[in-house]
Design an enzyme around this catalytic site. Structure first.
Site, PDB file in Angstrom:
ATOM      1  N   GLN A   1       4.262 -35.458  42.937  1.00  0.00           N
ATOM      2  CA  GLN A   1       2.830 -35.375  43.183  1.00  0.00           C
ATOM      3  C   GLN A   1       2.072 -34.843  41.955  1.00  0.00           C
ATOM      4  OE1 GLN A   1       5.164 -34.363  45.655  1.00  0.00           O
ATOM      5  NE2 GLN A   1       4.726 -36.407  46.450  1.00  0.00           N
TER       6      GLN A   1
ATOM      7  N   LYS B   1      13.586 -35.875  49.420  1.00  0.00           N
ATOM      8  CA  LYS B   1      12.202 -36.094  48.958  1.00  0.00           C
ATOM      9  C   LYS B   1      12.263 -36.618  47.532  1.00  0.00           C
ATOM     10  CE  LYS B   1       7.717 -34.003  48.117  1.00  0.00           C
ATOM     11  NZ  LYS B   1       7.675 -34.189  46.667  1.00  0.00           N
TER      12      LYS B   1
ATOM     13  N   SER C   1      13.387 -31.801  46.974  1.00  0.00           N
ATOM     14  CA  SER C   1      12.591 -32.118  45.795  1.00  0.00           C
ATOM     15  C   SER C   1      13.192 -31.587  44.505  1.00  0.00           C
ATOM     16  CB  SER C   1      11.160 -31.604  46.001  1.00  0.00           C
ATOM     17  OG  SER C   1      10.258 -32.351  45.246  1.00  0.00           O
TER      18      SER C   1
END
Length: 476
Positions: free
Chosen positions: A332, A328, A303
């Site tokens: 979010q 990833k 991420s």
């Protein structure tokens, strides 16, 4: 429902981490389907279950189940519902300070096993040891409790007492430890200087992109620049992600002004470039932007770590070494709910400066270096003794480790056969220990000691050695 902050985090270790970056000021609007759906069946089911089910349940439990069910329907591992307790833990996960007793705990087969107490922390000082099982916190037994409930029980106000009851299997005894909760600073950036043939490089390790990681980065790199370095190695191996704002600030010290370090793509496919922050042209900034850079990653780099790797690679600012990252590529956001919980949803994709989506693929390296299996192995506290004929995950773990140590060519499926028994005996005898051939607490203690010894030897870190060697070669 209140909209919260945006975050990037690989779902490897913790549930989620907030970001301090917003793009656009639009509040999310419900779509037509959400406006027209009939919610009455949910209310009917709620009432019917409370009135007619022979299973004891209360309204709050039903509500929690419904909320979890809605996010589970998305089939997105990064979208979830947090209860109030879980939401608090979620926010604390990247705080620069945490109040507690200083222990790393893992859940295994419904049991809470101490991996290790923090050095000089309250738990270590009190006498808590690795592999202790936490069975009670204050007057609350942990049997049947969730991991979140355990953490909530241990945490509390700084300066207050907490009592832990642990079971120590190797002594077959319970111990009670009373300790005072204290605030412990979380350090996310460490650095060191290496010298070779009149050249020097700075090695900066970033464990997670927390609240103050950018500040720590600047402090550590300013120190290295002052000492005089010719190259920079950035180590984000096993870094699961964190605050995008921290990545932006770090990238701003490495990239030229107005460079795009990532793109954000909304559900409609609209791309928005995110550029580095404007930095004053100080000697520090000038030197940082001209240093040869190598970023070291592995499959645990996820991420936000991948955003930094993509920024460096996509802007031709340095090379990426190690192995392909986790992959990833979603972002979010969290929204607060009226019950104190939160709902976390994947709301954007992030793309590299070259507009590539790395989700499920990862960032490919320029210099691939495989690491010895033992070096990346995490301690796996065994919860029982295994012997000839048993079949379980603890045996499979031990077989893998024994093979890595070169004891024998063992099967690794978890079946305890005669060859495995002999390998256990040989392993223990080579280290001056007696053994009945069982995988008991004495065996696992020695096994973990040997793993720690191997990992503590920097010569076994082949990835770092290769990256360091490459940098010094470039500087010649």
């Amino acid at each position: 429902m209140t909209r919260s902050r945006i975050f990037l985090f690989g779902g490897i270790i913790l549930a989620g981490l907030l970001l301090f970056i917003f793009w656009g000021n639009k509040s999310p609007q419900p779509g037509p389907a959400a406006e027209n759906v009939n919610l009455q069946p949910i209310e009917e089911a709620y009432e019917r279950i409370l009135q007619s089910s022979i299973t004891a349940v209360n309204g709050e439990q039903l509500l929690e189940g419904a909320l979890r069910g809605m996010t589970a329907t998305l089939r997105d591992p990064y979208s979830t519902y947090f209860s109030k307790t879980e939401a608090i833990a979620h926010h604390e996960s990247l705080a620069d300070e945490r109040v507690g007793v200083g222990i790393e705990v893992m859940e295994k087969d419904g049991r809470f096993i101490v991996v290790s107490p923090l050095k000089e922390g309250p738990a270590e000082k009190a006498g808590v040891q690795p592999f202790d099982e936490i069975v009670q916190v204050d007057d609350v037994k942990m049997d049947g409790k969730s991991f979140g409930e355990l953490l909530s029980s241990i945490r509390g106000k700084e300066g207050t007492n907490v009592k832990l009851v642990v079971y120590r299997e190797r002594e077959d005894k319970h111990y009670t430890f009373t300790m005072i909760r204290q605030s412990m600073e979380v350090i996310t950036v460490k650095s060191k200087k290496l010298e070779q043939e009149e050249k020097s490089i700075g090695v900066v390790e970033i464990s997670v992109f927390g609240e103050k990681t950018a500040e720590e980065w600047k402090k550590q790199t300013q120190k290295l620049i002052k000492e005089g370095i010719d190259g920079l190695l950035i180590d984000v191996r096993s870094n699961p992600g964190g605050y995008l704002g921290s990545v932006q600030q770090i990238a701003s010290s490495l990239l030229e002004p107005n460079k795009v370090f990532t793109y954000m793509q909304d559900p409609e496919g609209v791309l928005e470039p995110l550029t580095v922050a404007t930095e004053k042209e100080t000697d520090y900034v000038k030197k940082m932007r001209n240093l040869p850079v190598v970023l070291l990653q592995n499959s645990g780099s996820a991420s936000a770590s991948e955003v930094l790797a993509g920024a460096i690679q996509g802007n031709d600012r340095g090379i990426i070494a190690g192995t392909t990252s986790f992959g990833k590529g979603t972002v979010q956001e969290t929204w607060k709910l009226s019950n104190g919980g939160e709902v976390k949803l994947s709301s954007h994709r992030w793309l590299t400066p070259e507009r590539k989506w790395i989700h499920g693929k990862g960032i490919k390296v320029d210099l691939e270096v495989e690491q010895p299996a033992l070096f990346e192995l995490r301690v796996n506290p065994a919860t029982s003794t295994s012997e000839l004929g048993d079949f379980n995950e603890d045996v499979a773990y031990a077989q893998k480790v024994l093979n890595a140590f070169g004891e024998d060519s063992l099967r690794e499926d978890g079946f305890f056969d005669g060859q495995t028994k002999q390998a256990v005996v040989t392993f223990m005898h080579k280290r001056g220990k007696s053994s009945s051939g069982k995988m008991d607490i004495d065996f696992y203690t020695v096994l973990h000691q040997e793993i720690s010894k191997f990992q503590a030897d920097k010569a076994n870190d082949k990835q770092a050695q290769m990256a360091i060697g490459y940098l010094f070669h470039v500087l010649k």
